[in-house]
Design a protein around this motif. Structure first.
Motif, mmCIF file in Angstrom:
data_model
loop_
_atom_site.group_PDB
_atom_site.id
_atom_site.type_symbol
_atom_site.label_atom_id
_atom_site.label_comp_id
_atom_site.label_asym_id
_atom_site.label_seq_id
_atom_site.Cartn_x
_atom_site.Cartn_y
_atom_site.Cartn_z
ATOM 1 N N MET A 182 1.024 -1.696 -0.059
ATOM 2 C CA MET A 182 0.048 -0.270 0.263
ATOM 3 C C MET A 182 0.750 1.546 0.456
ATOM 4 O O MET A 182 0.521 2.495 -0.474
ATOM 5 C CB MET A 182 -0.957 0.292 1.490
ATOM 6 C CG MET A 182 -1.538 -0.780 0.806
ATOM 7 S SD MET A 182 -3.115 -1.382 2.236
ATOM 8 C CE MET A 182 -4.010 0.543 2.923
ATOM 9 N N VAL A 183 1.823 1.060 1.020
ATOM 10 C CA VAL A 183 2.848 2.079 0.836
ATOM 11 C C VAL A 183 3.589 2.335 -0.628
ATOM 12 O O VAL A 183 3.644 3.470 -1.113
ATOM 13 C CB VAL A 183 4.134 2.442 1.848
ATOM 14 C CG1 VAL A 183 5.295 3.194 1.384
ATOM 15 C CG2 VAL A 183 3.665 2.187 3.595
ATOM 16 N N GLY A 184 3.678 1.746 -1.262
ATOM 17 C CA GLY A 184 4.189 1.232 -2.431
ATOM 18 C C GLY A 184 3.806 1.897 -3.773
ATOM 19 O O GLY A 184 3.706 3.012 -4.465
ATOM 20 N N LEU A 185 2.302 1.496 -3.363
ATOM 21 C CA LEU A 185 1.136 2.294 -3.730
ATOM 22 C C LEU A 185 0.473 3.802 -4.198
ATOM 23 O O LEU A 185 1.071 4.251 -5.162
ATOM 24 C CB LEU A 185 -0.218 1.539 -4.145
ATOM 25 C CG LEU A 185 -1.880 2.052 -4.780
ATOM 26 C CD1 LEU A 185 -1.085 1.498 -6.345
ATOM 27 C CD2 LEU A 185 -2.743 1.258 -4.417
ATOM 28 N N TYR A 186 0.635 4.394 -2.465
ATOM 29 C CA TYR A 186 1.034 5.703 -2.828
ATOM 30 C C TYR A 186 2.075 6.141 -3.031
ATOM 31 O O TYR A 186 1.461 7.552 -3.763
ATOM 32 C CB TYR A 186 0.923 5.313 -0.933
ATOM 33 C CG TYR A 186 0.630 7.206 -0.246
ATOM 34 C CD1 TYR A 186 -0.277 7.449 -0.484
ATOM 35 C CD2 TYR A 186 1.702 7.407 -0.088
ATOM 36 C CE1 TYR A 186 -0.202 9.014 0.243
ATOM 37 C CE2 TYR A 186 2.120 9.036 0.005
ATOM 38 C CZ TYR A 186 1.144 9.333 -0.226
ATOM 39 O OH TYR A 186 0.677 10.794 0.911
ATOM 40 N N TYR A 187 3.058 5.536 -3.091
ATOM 41 C CA TYR A 187 4.357 6.748 -3.330
ATOM 42 C C TYR A 187 3.566 6.252 -5.391
ATOM 43 O O TYR A 187 4.661 7.850 -5.889
ATOM 44 C CB TYR A 187 5.282 6.060 -3.267
ATOM 45 C CG TYR A 187 5.613 6.789 -2.059
ATOM 46 C CD1 TYR A 187 6.108 8.327 -1.346
ATOM 47 C CD2 TYR A 187 5.991 6.282 -0.863
ATOM 48 C CE1 TYR A 187 6.182 8.852 -0.389
ATOM 49 C CE2 TYR A 187 5.560 6.885 0.612
ATOM 50 C CZ TYR A 187 6.178 8.172 1.080
ATOM 51 O OH TYR A 187 6.080 8.522 2.091
ATOM 52 N N PHE A 188 3.830 5.392 -5.584
ATOM 53 C CA PHE A 188 3.658 4.950 -7.423
ATOM 54 C C PHE A 188 3.107 6.296 -8.231
ATOM 55 O O PHE A 188 2.613 6.693 -9.087
ATOM 56 C CB PHE A 188 3.221 3.558 -7.090
ATOM 57 C CG PHE A 188 2.996 3.715 -8.629
ATOM 58 C CD1 PHE A 188 3.828 3.476 -9.822
ATOM 59 C CD2 PHE A 188 1.598 3.369 -9.244
ATOM 60 C CE1 PHE A 188 3.676 3.386 -10.751
ATOM 61 C CE2 PHE A 188 0.952 3.824 -11.176
ATOM 62 C CZ PHE A 188 2.156 2.785 -12.151
#
Length: 267
Positions: free
Chosen positions: A152-158
């Protein structure tokens, strides 16, 4: 002379529906121009994608790898040309364009970086699925939960950093900090734009496939329809990101000016 824009303390809020409407209207109005702009790499991209799809998972691994590599390098050529058409009006329709230079290389590097943001979460989730041992109990559950959080953190920054792509296309500096600053408070709006731009594609493909199968039409019709629809929605997706970039960052040159400071000389 660069048209400087003020950036207030409060973050700007994207108008999701207005941007989506503009992207679809622009994609429809300029469809012919944008196809002529990338006709050669576009045809190669579609042809290679069709060959890769026809090979399937059981096809020749070497040929599938070549197809994947071709798509990997053709997409930056297409996307950079479209971003530049939308943001700076850079267009030479009908020209024989199949150039992979420094600009396209930077675009490819940024694309890889964005893709890698989700990799840690995917790896942790894969490890959890691979373990799948009831005896691990709480440990496996915690690992799975950790993987979900990291994903979810990766998706947020993506999503927040997607605007690096049009920035690279118009030769702006690669600066994630400034992009994060300018997209502050717009994560859900950016995510909504990406989803809204893609949902009609799913619907059109579903309806088109159903009609072709119901009428017993040749499968080639479905392939041609899928290619045309796919190109249109690729244009829309690029347009959505470009328009969001224009609204949140400003005209080309804004990032470079902000990095250099107000006292820097303008070319």
């Amino acid at each position: 002379m660069i048209d400087l824009m003020d950036h207030p303390a409060d973050p700007r809020k994207l108008d999701v529906f207005a941007i989506t409407r503009e992207a679809y209207q622009g994609g429809w109005t300029h469809f012919g121009e944008m196809v002529r702009l990338i006709w050669l790499p576009g045809l190669l991209y579609i042809a290679v994608a069709l060959v890769s799809g026809a090979l399937g998972s059981e096809g020749n691994p070497g040929l599938r790898l070549l197809c994947d590599l071709a798509v990997f390098f053709l997409w930056p050529i297409i996307a950079v040309a479209w971003h530049r058409f939308i943001l700076v009006g850079d267009a030479t329709p009908g020209r024989f364009i199949l150039h992979f230079g420094r600009r396209e290389a930077r675009f490819l590097v940024v694309s890889i970086f964005l893709s890698l943001l989700a990799l840690p979460g995917i790896l942790i989730a894969s490890m959890t699925a691979a373990l799948n041992d009831p005896s691990l109990g709480t440990s496996a559950s915690l690992l799975g939960f950790l993987g979900l959080i990291v994903l979810m953190v990766g998706l947020y920054y993506f999503v927040r950093l997607l605007l690096l792509l049009p920035a690279v296309a118009v030769d702006e500096p690669i600066n994630a900090r400034l992009i994060l600053e300018r997209t502050r408070g717009n994560f859900w709006r950016l995510l909504s734009l990406v989803i809204l731009a893609s949902l009609p594609l799913v619907l059109v493909i579903f309806v088109g496939t159903s009609v072709v199968l119901a009428l017993g039409l040749p499968g080639v019709i479905l392939l041609v329809l899928g290619a045309l629809v796919g190109v249109f929605f690729m244009i829309v997706n690029v347009a959505v990101i470009s328009i969001a970039y224009r609204e949140l960052i400003g005209p080309p040159g804004t990032l470079a000016f902000d990095l250099e400071g107000p006292d820097a000389p303008l070319n």
